[in-house]
Design a protein around this motif. Structure first.
Motif, short mmCIF file in Angstrom:
data_model
loop_
_atom_site.label_atom_id
_atom_site.label_comp_id
_atom_site.label_asym_id
_atom_site.label_seq_id
_atom_site.Cartn_x
_atom_site.Cartn_y
_atom_site.Cartn_z
N THR A 150 -1.45 144.18 -44.51
CA THR A 150 -0.09 144.63 -44.10
C THR A 150 0.59 144.77 -45.57
N ASP A 151 1.90 145.34 -45.47
CA ASP A 151 2.63 145.25 -46.82
C ASP A 151 4.24 145.02 -46.07
N GLN A 152 5.16 145.42 -47.15
CA GLN A 152 6.39 144.98 -46.90
C GLN A 152 7.04 145.91 -45.83
N LYS A 153 6.81 147.12 -45.66
CA LYS A 153 7.14 148.06 -44.87
C LYS A 153 6.60 147.41 -43.61
N TYR A 154 5.26 147.43 -43.39
CA TYR A 154 4.56 146.95 -42.14
C TYR A 154 4.40 145.58 -41.99
N SER A 155 5.65 144.80 -42.16
CA SER A 155 5.45 143.23 -42.06
C SER A 155 5.14 143.04 -40.62
#
Length: 209
Positions: A146-151
């Protein structure tokens, strides 16, 4: 022809770097990698180049110096799972590269919680997008970077909005580091957890006993 070494350095902590990778690092002249990753090797006296928005410059440097310096790219996790290896293969032939794998973050997480992953769908939302909701509906076990957009909270919210029910989320943060945190919770519980760092998320129907 001098090889360019592409090394998987595992989930983060040096304890999880394979001995063959460490030996290669010791024998190289130049280490190229993320700033956090290279921090562990600053006492070796190697030339170090940080990976950022300078990818073209790093490729040019590698081409100009590969014959007279042993150069290694240090990649987090495993070299074969959404790593920089795909990018490097656009500029160097396979016989120019010596690739040594590492332990991936999802391997580490699944081992920590005592679960298998041979039957899982494994994908990445880290800087990428795909219809993970359809994947979650189809598979009983889904592993996502994941990343910050798709937390984790956003993933849980999207599943709830799509009327996906009964799923359990396993969320691994700062894996292998002293501040490691592993959370096992329902979608509804994840929604109400305050914050998450960069994570590996596993979505399952049930935990293996």
């Amino acid at each position: 022809m001098s090889k360019i070494y592409v090394l998987g350095i595992g989930p983060g902590h040096k304890d999880y770097i394979l001995p063959v990778v460490m030996n290669t690092i010791y024998n190289c002249d130049v280490l190229i990698g993320g700033k956090r990753h290279l921090e562990d090797f600053k006492d070796l006296g190697k030339e170090m180049l940080y990976i950022g928005s300078n990818l073209k410059e790093l490729i040019q440097y590698t081409k100009e110096n590969q014959q007279n310096k042993k150069i290694a790219y240090l990649l987090s996790g495993d070299t074969g799972f959404y790593s920089m290896l795909s990018f490097l293969k656009k500029y160097f032939k396979s016989n120019e590269l010596e690739v040594i794998p590492g332990i991936s973050s999802y391997q580490y997480l699944m081992a920590k919680v005592g679960q298998t992953w041979h039957d899982a769908y494994i994908g990445s939302l880290h800087g990428r997008e795909f219809d993970f909701l359809e994947v979650v509906k189809k598979y009983k076990k889904v592993i996502l970077l994941t990343d910050q957009k798709y937390s984790p909270k956003e993933i849980a919210r999207k599943m709830i909005n799509d009327h996906i029910q009964g799923k359990i989320m396993i969320i691994g943060e700062n894996l292998s580091y002293p501040n490691e945190k592993i959370t096992i919770a329902s979608l509804e519980e994840v929604i109400h957890i305050s914050e998450f760092n960069m994570c590996v998320v596993v979505i399952v129907d049930e935990l293996e006993i």
